[in-house]
Write an enzyme that holds these catalytic residues in place. Structure first.
Site, PDB file in Angstrom:
ATOM      1  N   TYR A  53      -4.428   4.667 -25.528  1.00 39.72           N
ATOM      2  CA  TYR A  53      -3.423   4.319 -26.533  1.00 39.72           C
ATOM      3  C   TYR A  53      -2.998   5.581 -27.269  1.00 39.72           C
ATOM      4  O   TYR A  53      -3.820   6.466 -27.513  1.00 39.72           O
ATOM      5  CB  TYR A  53      -3.996   3.324 -27.544  1.00 39.72           C
ATOM      6  N   GLU A  55      -0.203   5.622 -30.110  1.00 39.40           N
ATOM      7  CA  GLU A  55       0.877   5.365 -31.055  1.00 39.40           C
ATOM      8  C   GLU A  55       1.142   6.596 -31.911  1.00 39.40           C
ATOM      9  O   GLU A  55       0.214   7.237 -32.409  1.00 39.40           O
ATOM     10  CB  GLU A  55       0.532   4.181 -31.950  1.00 39.40           C
ATOM     11  N   ASP A 199      25.516   7.516 -21.878  1.00 35.97           N
ATOM     12  CA  ASP A 199      24.453   6.981 -21.027  1.00 35.97           C
ATOM     13  C   ASP A 199      24.653   7.543 -19.620  1.00 35.97           C
ATOM     14  O   ASP A 199      25.591   7.176 -18.919  1.00 35.97           O
ATOM     15  CB  ASP A 199      24.513   5.452 -21.011  1.00 35.97           C
ATOM     16  N   THR A 225      17.825   6.797 -17.770  1.00 37.59           N
ATOM     17  CA  THR A 225      16.602   6.370 -17.108  1.00 37.59           C
ATOM     18  C   THR A 225      16.033   7.569 -16.354  1.00 37.59           C
ATOM     19  O   THR A 225      16.666   8.614 -16.235  1.00 37.59           O
ATOM     20  CB  THR A 225      16.873   5.232 -16.110  1.00 37.59           C
ATOM     21  N   LYS A 228      16.452   6.657 -11.219  1.00 33.57           N
ATOM     22  CA  LYS A 228      17.576   6.473 -10.291  1.00 33.57           C
ATOM     23  C   LYS A 228      17.789   7.770  -9.518  1.00 33.57           C
ATOM     24  O   LYS A 228      16.993   8.101  -8.641  1.00 33.57           O
ATOM     25  CB  LYS A 228      18.806   6.013 -11.063  1.00 33.57           C
ATOM     26  N   ARG A 234       9.879   4.493 -13.298  1.00 37.30           N
ATOM     27  CA  ARG A 234      10.766   3.653 -14.099  1.00 37.30           C
ATOM     28  C   ARG A 234      10.498   3.927 -15.579  1.00 37.30           C
ATOM     29  O   ARG A 234       9.361   3.807 -16.051  1.00 37.30           O
ATOM     30  CB  ARG A 234      10.549   2.181 -13.772  1.00 37.30           C
TER      31      ARG A 234
END
Length: 417
Positions: A53, A55, A199, A225, A228, A234
């Protein structure tokens, strides 16, 4: 053919996993938003970093034990900054949609007006579609393409901007195949003192190697992203050259819309960024673009309608109205012979999105496995042959023969040796 070093034992998890491996290896993937990450990137995703973790941000975590996590994230940020020649980056986004929402969240208040591309003209759900949270939190107005040319109608963008004075203009697309004039969007944004979000999810890889114009130093915020044309895991990232916006973006991502970052995915992103700095990556992107342009040309020669008459990117959009079939049927029949495509709405489509009148074709994945003009020519002719045979779905012998040919072609171009 060699696949993965995995013994598929008789349990549901391994059976499903192995089935997907075989499906990917033995199918031709023409989905524009998909690609094949390297084995090294896949390994990072399945590493022990999955267990941690984290955060917060570098040197400012809400959990202990983040010494190496900090270094992983720092390395990813430094690499992507170098890759795009930009000052600030957030690499924690779980997806492109979350990157877009975080960008809007950092700039807008609920109810603010945003100007974005119509979904059926090539825009994306997360750009203000009424069925997406971006279209529910904010008041969306839309621009589209010129019906005659298939290119973005910049006069419409200008008129909508002057009329409605949006807080944010979004430039970017999901199925638009032509170059976007970032400078024109900047000019229009400045006229009304609006923020500009670019984008670049579909064209990031092309931008990195100089085959598509970059919005760096033009847009206020850039989202993309990483899976692609960038060929990574991803996920999503946000880029900016504005320090004040960088602080707002970081707050929007955490604690705004996300909790703990996926450190294993950040590590995989970092490795993908490194791979994108190689000479091989440049050659790959050149082949992606060459394949896409040639594929569109072949489809036109086979009497398919290509929106805008061609492409400047890794994708193009077919209008199937002259073939008198739907995108849904096209997708269905080609999956029968191991060719995967996705149905897609065309501008001013009369069909629902679940049926659609178009199909989006992309060349990133097939180029990753080594396809060139010879294979593109074969695919385009096969598509034409299958669609032009009226009773093709009932000719099981023909379908079996074509499927066998497709499988043999796939075996000659394995994804993972």
């Amino acid at each position: 053919m060699k696949f993965h070093d995995l013994i598929c034992e008789n349990n549901i998890d391994n059976i499903l996993f192995c089935s997907e491996i075989y499906k990917q290896e033995l199918n031709i993937n023409l989905i524009a938003s998909e690609n094949y990450s390297s084995k090294e990137v896949l390994l990072q995703q399945s590493s022990c970093l999955t267990n941690k973790y984290s955060e917060g941000y570098y040197k400012s975590r809400y959990y202990g034990g983040c010494k190496y996590v900090d270094e992983v994230e720092f390395l990813a940020i430094e690499r992507v900054k170098r890759l795009f020649n930009i000052k600030y980056a957030n690499v924690q986004l779980h997806s492109g949609s979350q990157a877009n929402f975080a960008a809007l969240y950092s700039l807008c208040s609920v109810g603010d007006i945003i100007l974005c591309m119509k979904l059926d003209h090539g825009g994306h759900l997360s750009h203000g579609s009424k069925i997406n949270c971006s279209g529910k939190f904010y008041h969306s107005i839309y621009y589209g393409i010129d019906n005659k040319t298939g290119y973005i109608d910049y006069n419409e963008v200008l008129n909508m901007a002057l009329r409605y004075k949006p807080k944010v203009i979004i430039a970017g697309c999901s199925s638009y195949s032509r170059i976007i004039d970032w400078n024109m969007f900047r000019f229009i944004s400045d006229l009304i003192n609006a923020y500009l979000i670019a984008d670049i999810s579909h064209v990031a890889g092309l931008i990195i190697v100089g085959l598509y114009p970059s919005p760096v130093n033009i847009a206020d915020i850039i989202t993309t992203t990483t899976h692609k044309t960038l060929r990574g895991p991803r996920g999503g990232i946000i880029l900016t050259n504005n320090y004040e916006l960088k602080k707002k973006i970081d707050q929007a991502v955490f604690p705004g819309i996300q909790g703990g970052a996926l450190v294993n995915i950040i590590a995989a992103k970092s490795l993908a960024f490194k791979e994108a700095m190689s000479c091989d990556f440049v050659l790959y992107q050149k082949q992606v673009l060459e394949n896409s342009k040639y594929f569109a040309e072949c489809m036109i020669n086979n009497e398919f309608i290509v929106i805008s008459g061609g492409t400047d990117t890794h994708l193009f959009l077919l209008n199937l109205n002259n073939k008198k079939i739907s995108g849904k049927y096209f997708e269905y029949i080609f999956e029968k012979i191991n060719i995967i495509v996705n149905k897609n709405c065309i501008p001013n489509d009369f069909c629902s999105s679940n049926v659609s009148s178009g199909v989006r074709i992309g060349t990133s994945a097939i180029t990753s496995r080594g396809f060139k003009k010879k294979e593109i020519f074969y695919l385009s002719n096969l598509m034409s042959k299958l669609i032009n045979i009226t009773d093709s779905m009932n000719d099981k012998k023909m379908l079996y023969k074509i499927k066998s040919d497709v499988v043999n072609l796939c075996k000659n171009f394995p994804i993972y040796d």
